[in-house]
Design an enzyme around this catalytic site. Structure first.
Site, mmCIF file in Angstrom:
data_model
loop_
_atom_site.group_PDB
_atom_site.id
_atom_site.type_symbol
_atom_site.label_atom_id
_atom_site.label_comp_id
_atom_site.label_asym_id
_atom_site.label_seq_id
_atom_site.Cartn_x
_atom_site.Cartn_y
_atom_site.Cartn_z
ATOM 1 N N GLU A 169 9.161 -4.613 12.875
ATOM 2 C CA GLU A 169 9.442 -3.289 12.346
ATOM 3 C C GLU A 169 7.595 -2.849 12.445
ATOM 4 O OE1 GLU A 169 7.690 -4.206 7.789
ATOM 5 O OE2 GLU A 169 8.558 -2.036 7.096
ATOM 6 N N GLU A 194 -5.061 -3.493 -2.409
ATOM 7 C CA GLU A 194 -6.102 -4.129 -2.091
ATOM 8 C C GLU A 194 -6.579 -2.813 -1.107
ATOM 9 O OE1 GLU A 194 -4.617 -5.940 -0.477
ATOM 10 O OE2 GLU A 194 -5.255 -6.906 1.449
ATOM 11 N N PHE A 204 0.569 -1.215 -0.281
ATOM 12 C CA PHE A 204 0.236 0.202 0.255
ATOM 13 C C PHE A 204 0.166 1.276 -0.097
ATOM 14 C CE2 PHE A 204 0.772 -0.229 4.351
ATOM 15 C CZ PHE A 204 1.040 1.285 4.569
ATOM 16 N N CYS A 231 10.093 1.097 3.667
ATOM 17 C CA CYS A 231 10.770 0.437 3.726
ATOM 18 C C CYS A 231 12.394 0.638 4.140
ATOM 19 C CB CYS A 231 10.301 -0.988 2.075
ATOM 20 S SG CYS A 231 11.188 -0.298 0.872
ATOM 21 N N LYS A 246 -1.426 -6.958 -9.594
ATOM 22 C CA LYS A 246 -2.661 -7.286 -8.553
ATOM 23 C C LYS A 246 -2.001 -6.273 -7.294
ATOM 24 C CE LYS A 246 -2.965 -7.845 -4.674
ATOM 25 N NZ LYS A 246 -3.572 -7.888 -3.367
ATOM 26 N N SER A 261 5.385 -7.259 2.875
ATOM 27 C CA SER A 261 5.775 -7.244 4.548
ATOM 28 C C SER A 261 7.054 -8.762 4.041
ATOM 29 C CB SER A 261 4.769 -7.553 5.866
ATOM 30 O OG SER A 261 4.114 -8.728 4.771
HETATM 31 P P1 NAD Z 1 1.453 -7.276 3.046
HETATM 32 O O1 NAD Z 1 2.215 -7.531 3.212
HETATM 33 O O2 NAD Z 1 0.380 -6.920 3.483
HETATM 34 O O3 NAD Z 1 1.140 -7.008 1.100
HETATM 35 C C1 NAD Z 1 0.998 -7.077 0.554
HETATM 36 C C2 NAD Z 1 0.525 -7.403 -0.668
HETATM 37 O O4 NAD Z 1 0.091 -8.913 -0.627
HETATM 38 C C3 NAD Z 1 -0.694 -6.588 -1.052
HETATM 39 O O5 NAD Z 1 -0.787 -6.922 -2.538
HETATM 40 C C4 NAD Z 1 -1.339 -7.818 -0.305
HETATM 41 O O6 NAD Z 1 -3.096 -8.368 -1.048
HETATM 42 C C5 NAD Z 1 -0.579 -8.922 -0.312
HETATM 43 N N1 NAD Z 1 -1.518 -10.057 1.112
HETATM 44 C C6 NAD Z 1 -1.356 -9.588 2.462
HETATM 45 N N2 NAD Z 1 -1.341 -11.531 2.870
HETATM 46 C C7 NAD Z 1 -1.914 -11.745 2.124
HETATM 47 C C8 NAD Z 1 -0.634 -13.493 1.998
HETATM 48 N N3 NAD Z 1 -1.626 -13.487 3.244
HETATM 49 N N4 NAD Z 1 -0.730 -14.053 1.571
HETATM 50 C C9 NAD Z 1 -1.065 -13.925 -0.006
HETATM 51 N N5 NAD Z 1 -0.975 -11.938 -0.121
HETATM 52 C C10 NAD Z 1 -1.408 -11.597 0.770
HETATM 53 O O7 NAD Z 1 2.915 -5.270 3.382
HETATM 54 P P2 NAD Z 1 1.411 -4.078 2.906
HETATM 55 O O8 NAD Z 1 1.171 -3.742 3.990
HETATM 56 O O9 NAD Z 1 0.169 -3.547 2.408
HETATM 57 O O10 NAD Z 1 2.928 -2.501 2.899
HETATM 58 C C11 NAD Z 1 3.774 -2.356 3.942
HETATM 59 C C12 NAD Z 1 4.896 -3.977 3.771
HETATM 60 O O11 NAD Z 1 6.384 -4.061 2.543
HETATM 61 C C13 NAD Z 1 5.763 -3.632 4.528
HETATM 62 O O12 NAD Z 1 6.394 -4.357 5.888
HETATM 63 C C14 NAD Z 1 7.382 -2.208 3.851
HETATM 64 O O13 NAD Z 1 8.676 -2.530 4.435
HETATM 65 C C15 NAD Z 1 7.151 -3.678 2.708
HETATM 66 N N6 NAD Z 1 6.895 -2.792 1.397
HETATM 67 C C16 NAD Z 1 8.873 -3.406 1.232
HETATM 68 C C17 NAD Z 1 9.640 -2.415 -0.077
HETATM 69 C C18 NAD Z 1 10.379 -2.949 -0.727
HETATM 70 O O14 NAD Z 1 11.442 -2.909 -1.648
HETATM 71 N N7 NAD Z 1 11.740 -4.531 0.255
HETATM 72 C C19 NAD Z 1 8.934 -1.763 -0.335
HETATM 73 C C20 NAD Z 1 7.626 -0.969 -0.310
HETATM 74 C C21 NAD Z 1 6.722 -1.603 0.916
#
Ligand code: NAD
Length: 503
Positions: free
Chosen positions: A403, A199, A172, A304, A196, A249
């Site tokens: 985090e 959401e 997000f 991140c 994708k 994450s």
């Molecule tokens: P998230 O992991 O909750 O969601 C990311 C994506 O995964 C979304 O599209 C979501 O729909 C999907 N998702 C969520 N739960 C899932 C599951 N159980 N199974 C399969 N798919 C699933 O992350 P977020 O809260 O949207 O974003 C924040 C996180 O992203 C932080 O941890 C941040 O550090 C990380 N991030 C990392 C980078 C990088 O380059 N390392 C860049 C931006 C954000």
């Protein structure tokens, strides 16, 4: 599509979806997309539209042969046009990001700008995709000797060819930029793509893709499907998908990496982070405060690359703590599009409650609360948390080890640079590390010893330009080839070797 009438339904490909649902798939459930600054509902998004996922992959698979056969120069004509379209719509996209994500207008403009950088890089595909050749290859081993033992007249080349259907799953926190890390380079390389988006922020991604079609992208080359975990699991195991690019994450990154690679896909999964900033006593104080302020509290700490732990070395804490506390207390918290606001809300109520839980845990585990974001002056409705600073923290506390992804800065005190580096290297994450110093020796020691993929020297947020890989280590990354840079070209292509002889 207008988002001013709310709530609206965002699904996958409506026609094929409806057709597939009549074949027995359950009707999808939905999630409300809400403006986190006001609580205003903006849209509804489907979260388990498996039929839409299948339809999107199907459309991408059908479009692949013609798109892969399109000369790379012609594919890039679309990217040139898309860059112009994004420039023309940059303010509109930034406003949309502010509404559904909550970041400030300046931060939202940065989100769009860094995304456009990726499109510009992908415009170099004709150069980036060039293969290699070696004429007159040597034939020295006996098993490949022929009647012509010299090897004369045998040439070898390697070409980079597209994979097929690639999938991108995004978080997000950068609603426009992170999708643009993925699909422009993927399609420049001749692949077709299914995006994708999160959401929580689907509207920006939908607009980003609409603009691509406005810029002339043929149907089927780029597709969007909405959803949560079930849709992700369907996409990353789908038989027609070749590669998966994920950002989110670490828990989900590990799951997506192991599931997709077990299903035979190529995968790159960028995960979460806990980033350290080492402040040396000899550092330029103004640069430290400006750098730490932007790193810890920019985007409300939801980056991140957020520097969420400062290690103050020697007596640095004596000046650092009062200066950073005073500067952070002056940040104005409110809706991202209001004048003078330095920090917007966090993404949703669940996130705010999680961050408040971390603040309680820091105090309970013995850290000193120097600035309490719960007491900041901020709107009472909406998902706001003020800038928060803890001093005297130690590894083992949750605010150090986990985090938080919110505007909470934690300070650890260490006696020496080596002690600071050793504390940093205990982290299970390895996205980035920063040092502020005026000593070349300290900077070089940090650069060589810190176990992180991205190093900042007197720079608070060492974000690589799109020509470089986004190079997290340890549990901040699962895979081999990173996003962006030449890694992305290799990730989205396969090597094909030809050994030829004309008799
Ligand atoms: P998230 O992991 O909750 O969601 C990311 C994506 O995964 C979304 O599209 C979501 O729909 C999907 N998702 C969520 N739960 C899932 C599951 N159980 N199974 C399969 N798919 C699933 O992350 P977020 O809260 O949207 O974003 C924040 C996180 O992203 C932080 O941890 C941040 O550090 C990380 N991030 C990392 C980078 C990088 O380059 N390392 C860049 C931006 C954000």
């Amino acid at each position: 599509m207008s988002i001013s009438t709310v709530p609206q339904m965002i699904g996958g490909k409506a026609t094929t979806d409806a057709a597939l649902r009549t074949q027995g798939t359950q009707p999808p459930s939905t999630r409300l997309v809400v403006n986190p600054a006001s609580g205003q509902p903006l849209a509804q998004v489907e979260i388990d539209a498996l039929a839409s996922a299948d339809a999107a992959v199907h459309a991408a698979a059908n479009a692949f042969p013609a798109w892969a056969a399109t000369p790379v120069g012609d594919r890039c004509q679309f990217l040139f046009s898309y860059k112009q379209t994004l420039e023309a719509h940059a303010e509109e996209l930034a406003s949309l990001i502010v509404r559904e994500h909550g970041k400030t207008m300046a931060e939202a403009r940065g989100d769009v700008r860094r995304g456009i950088d990726c499109v510009e890089f992908a415009c170099a595909a004709p150069t980036l995709l060039m293969g290699k050749s070696l004429p007159q290859i040597a034939v020295s081993s006996s098993f490949c000797r022929t009647e012509d033992t010299s090897g004369a007249g045998i040439d070898s080349t390697v070409d980079r060819v597209p994979l097929g259907v690639c999938v991108g799953i995004t978080p997000f926190n950068f609603p426009v930029m992170v999708p643009l890390w993925m699909w422009p380079m993927a399609i420049a390389c001749g692949n077709t793509f299914v995006l994708k988006p999160s959401e929580k922020v689907p509207l920006s991604a939908v607009r980003e893709v609409e603009l691509a079609h406005k810029a002339g992208l043929p149907p089927g080359v780029l597709n969007v499907v909405h959803g949560g975990a079930a849709v992700v699991d369907r996409l990353i195991t789908h038989s027609d998908v070749r590669a998966v690019s994920f950002v989110g994450s670490s828990t989900v990154a590990r799951h997506v990496y192991s599931t997709s690679t077990a299903a035979g896909k190529r995968a790159q999964c960028m995960g979460g982070a806990k980033n350290y900033i080492v402040v040396m006593p000899d550092a330029n104080r103004d640069a430290v405060i400006e750098g730490v302020l932007g790193s810890a509290f920019g985007n409300s700490g939801q980056r991140c690359l957020a520097g969420s732990v400062v290690i103050a070395v020697g007596d640095a804490a004596q000046w650092f703590l009062p200066m950073i506390t005073s500067a952070a207390a002056k940040i104005r918290v409110g809706p991202g599009d209001a004048p003078g606001i330095g920090m917007g809300p966090v993404i949703d109520e669940a996130s705010r409650d999680r961050i408040l839980g971390f603040i309680s845990s820091g105090a309970a585990q013995g850290a000193t609360l120097s600035l309490d974001g719960r007491a900041a002056s901020m709107p009472q409705s909406g998902c706001f948390v003020g800038p928060t600073i803890f001093d005297n923290a130690r590894p083992g506390m949750r605010i150090v080890d986990e985090e938080i992804f919110g505007p909470v800065l934690t300070i650890i005190r260490e006696p020496s640079l080596d002690a600071a580096i050793s504390t940093l290297n205990r982290s299970r994450y390895g996205n980035m590390g920063v040092i502020f110093t005026s000593s070349g020796y300290s900077a070089r020691r940090f650069r060589t010893q810190a176990q992180v993929g991205m190093v900042g020297i007197n720079v608070g947020v060492p974000a690589p330009m799109a020509v470089f890989p986004f190079a997290g280590w340890k549990q901040s990354f699962f895979g081999d080839l990173h996003a962006n840079g030449e890694d992305a070209v290799k990730f989205f292509t396969e090597s094909k070797i030809t050994v030829s002889r004309w008799l």
